[in-house]
Design a protein around this motif. Structure first.
Motif, short mmCIF file in Angstrom:
data_model
loop_
_atom_site.label_atom_id
_atom_site.label_comp_id
_atom_site.label_asym_id
_atom_site.label_seq_id
_atom_site.Cartn_x
_atom_site.Cartn_y
_atom_site.Cartn_z
N LEU A 66 0.83 -1.20 0.00
CA LEU A 66 0.00 0.00 0.00
C LEU A 66 0.87 1.25 0.00
CD1 LEU A 66 -2.78 1.32 0.14
CD2 LEU A 66 -2.64 1.19 2.64
N ASP A 67 1.96 1.20 0.74
CA ASP A 67 2.87 2.34 0.80
C ASP A 67 3.44 2.66 -0.59
OD1 ASP A 67 4.31 4.31 2.45
OD2 ASP A 67 6.10 3.18 1.88
N LEU A 68 3.74 1.63 -1.39
CA LEU A 68 4.24 1.85 -2.75
C LEU A 68 3.18 2.55 -3.61
CD1 LEU A 68 6.11 -1.49 -3.52
CD2 LEU A 68 7.12 0.77 -3.17
N TYR A 69 1.93 2.11 -3.49
CA TYR A 69 0.86 2.77 -4.23
C TYR A 69 0.73 4.24 -3.82
CZ TYR A 69 -0.87 -1.77 -5.93
OH TYR A 69 -1.00 -2.99 -6.54
N LEU A 70 0.84 4.49 -2.51
CA LEU A 70 0.65 5.84 -2.00
C LEU A 70 1.80 6.77 -2.37
CD1 LEU A 70 -0.78 4.83 1.47
CD2 LEU A 70 -2.01 6.10 -0.28
N ARG A 71 3.00 6.22 -2.51
CA ARG A 71 4.14 7.05 -2.90
C ARG A 71 4.03 7.50 -4.35
NH1 ARG A 71 8.55 7.18 0.59
NH2 ARG A 71 8.30 5.86 2.45
N SER A 72 3.30 6.73 -5.15
CA SER A 72 3.02 7.15 -6.53
C SER A 72 1.53 7.45 -6.65
CB SER A 72 3.44 6.06 -7.52
OG SER A 72 2.84 4.82 -7.20
N TRP A 73 1.04 8.23 -5.72
CA TRP A 73 -0.39 8.44 -5.57
C TRP A 73 -1.04 9.07 -6.80
CZ3 TRP A 73 -2.02 13.47 -5.97
CH2 TRP A 73 -1.07 14.47 -5.76
N GLY A 74 -0.28 9.81 -7.57
CA GLY A 74 -0.84 10.45 -8.75
C GLY A 74 -1.41 9.44 -9.73
N GLU A 75 -0.78 8.25 -9.82
CA GLU A 75 -1.25 7.21 -10.73
C GLU A 75 -2.44 6.45 -10.18
OE1 GLU A 75 1.96 4.62 -11.77
OE2 GLU A 75 3.46 6.21 -11.59
N HIS A 76 -2.68 6.54 -8.87
CA HIS A 76 -3.69 5.70 -8.22
C HIS A 76 -4.76 6.52 -7.49
CE1 HIS A 76 -1.02 2.27 -8.96
NE2 HIS A 76 -0.03 3.00 -8.49
N LEU A 77 -4.74 7.83 -7.67
CA LEU A 77 -5.62 8.68 -6.88
C LEU A 77 -7.10 8.35 -7.09
CD1 LEU A 77 -5.86 10.98 -4.89
CD2 LEU A 77 -5.82 12.59 -6.80
N ARG A 78 -7.47 7.96 -8.32
CA ARG A 78 -8.88 7.71 -8.59
C ARG A 78 -9.44 6.60 -7.70
NH1 ARG A 78 -12.23 8.99 -12.75
NH2 ARG A 78 -10.47 9.92 -13.88
N TRP A 79 -8.73 5.46 -7.63
CA TRP A 79 -9.26 4.37 -6.80
C TRP A 79 -9.00 4.59 -5.31
CZ3 TRP A 79 -6.24 1.36 -3.65
CH2 TRP A 79 -4.88 1.23 -3.95
N LEU A 80 -7.91 5.30 -4.96
CA LEU A 80 -7.66 5.60 -3.55
C LEU A 80 -8.76 6.47 -2.97
CD1 LEU A 80 -3.80 6.28 -3.68
CD2 LEU A 80 -4.93 4.40 -2.46
N ALA A 81 -9.31 7.35 -3.81
CA ALA A 81 -10.40 8.22 -3.35
C ALA A 81 -11.69 7.46 -3.12
CB ALA A 81 -10.62 9.35 -4.36
N GLU A 82 -11.77 6.23 -3.64
CA GLU A 82 -12.98 5.42 -3.48
C GLU A 82 -12.93 4.52 -2.24
OE1 GLU A 82 -13.37 3.23 -7.06
OE2 GLU A 82 -13.77 4.99 -8.32
N VAL A 83 -11.82 4.57 -1.51
CA VAL A 83 -11.68 3.73 -0.31
C VAL A 83 -12.43 4.39 0.85
CG1 VAL A 83 -10.08 2.72 1.35
CG2 VAL A 83 -9.46 2.82 -1.08
N ASP A 84 -13.43 3.69 1.38
CA ASP A 84 -14.18 4.20 2.53
C ASP A 84 -13.76 3.57 3.84
OD1 ASP A 84 -15.69 6.03 1.18
OD2 ASP A 84 -17.64 5.13 1.64
N LEU A 85 -13.11 2.39 3.76
CA LEU A 85 -12.76 1.68 5.00
C LEU A 85 -11.35 1.12 4.90
CD1 LEU A 85 -13.53 0.38 7.75
CD2 LEU A 85 -14.38 -1.59 6.46
N LEU A 86 -10.55 1.41 5.93
CA LEU A 86 -9.21 0.84 6.06
C LEU A 86 -9.16 0.02 7.33
CD1 LEU A 86 -6.17 0.71 5.20
CD2 LEU A 86 -5.80 2.68 6.70
N VAL A 87 -9.00 -1.30 7.19
CA VAL A 87 -8.88 -2.20 8.34
C VAL A 87 -7.40 -2.47 8.57
CG1 VAL A 87 -9.48 -4.44 9.33
CG2 VAL A 87 -11.10 -3.26 7.83
#
Length: 289
Positions: A66-87
């Motif tokens: 997850l940290d790798l996705y977040l470090r390149s957040w520009g490429e993944h912002l669309r789906w990251l914005a759809e996350v409502d729950l983090l367990v």
């Protein structure tokens, strides 16, 4: 409820083995909602990401991935914005050095990118729940009841040979009573040597550590679940998350090599190891030695 709203849920697993187990058990559990596993093992462990994260409704990930996705957040912002729950499973791993820092960074980055995400932290061995609840801007819900109570035994030894003899006697008694045991050690070679010793003493045992192939680890886990293996000799990775309870947990090592000197295990680590003792629905009590 998150999926019913058309949103995504991310489940952070502290270890890859638990992520794989959850992915297998959750596949098809949420109807048409797709479950993806993201552990960073692609290419190194014959496990590729099955579907792109943007196409998954439930994402089972390690904090590192997850940290790798977040470090390149520009490429993944669309789906990251759809996350409502983090367990966040095993929330106490925040205190675990580099891995804890990675987990903290991933949680903070996701909350910065998506301030509406809800966080649910889980732990059975958390010493400061109120403090972490305040950090997450939430509430702590605490239940101190244990479904299977435990008995703790302290055994002293005179030498390494005596220690191994006591362990053999204890595990033999567990097996004779129809129970299964997990022996926790702090080194891979010791796991294998003790497993060999117990096998030579007539017990169906196996070693389990991160140095073994995934196939070997799976075989040991499955054999333990089915009863073909009555004792596992494992490093602490088996104490986190993976559902392999036993009648008894033998904590063979109370210290580990820290690079320059031996260091005692923390109270939290000992409780994590002990937590494997006691099988719901099978044991009235779990034994910790």
């Amino acid at each position: 409820r998150v999926l019913e709203r058309g949103r995504k849920a991310v489940y952070l697993s502290p270890i890859r083995a638990l992520a794989r187990a959850l992915a297998a058990s959750w596949s098809g559990a949420f109807g048409e909602h797709r479950v993806g596993i993201y552990t960073g093992e692609a290419g190194g462990d014959d496990l590729a990401d099955p579907i792109p994260p943007a196409e998954a409704s439930v994402l089972i990930a390690t904090p590192e991935k997850l940290d790798l996705y977040l470090r390149s957040w520009g490429e993944h912002l669309r789906w990251l914005a759809e996350v409502d729950l983090l367990v966040i499973d095993e929330l106490h791993t925040l205190g675990g050095g580099r891995r804890g820092a990675t987990l903290e960074g991933a949680v903070m980055r996701l909350r910065a990118l998506n301030p509406f995400v809800q966080c649910l932290g889980l732990s059975a061995t958390l010493g400061n729940p109120q403090e972490l609840a305040q950090w997450l801007g939430g509430r702590a819900f605490i239940d101190r009841a244990r479904l299977v109570p435990q008995r703790w035994h302290v055994v002293t030894h005179k030498s390494c040979e005596h220690m191994l003899s006591l362990l053999t006697h204890g595990v033999s008694a567990d097996v004779a009573a129809g129970g299964k045991s997990i022996v926790f050690v702090q080194a891979r070679p010791r796991a294998e040597s003790i497993a060999k010793h117990l096998a030579e003493a007539g017990m169906a045992g196996a070693a389990h550590h991160a140095g073994l192939s995934r196939a070997a680890r799976r075989a040991a886990e499955e054999g333990f679940r089915t009863g073909a293996i009555s004792v596992l000799v494992a490093t602490p990775t088996l104490a986190v998350g993976v559902n392999l309870p036993a009648r008894a947990a033998h904590i063979y090592d109370l210290q580990r090599w820290g690079g320059e000197a031996f260091e005692p295990l923390s109270t939290n680590e000992v409780w994590q190891l002990a937590g494997r003792a006691g099988r719901k629905g099978l044991d009235k009590v779990g034994d910790v030695t």
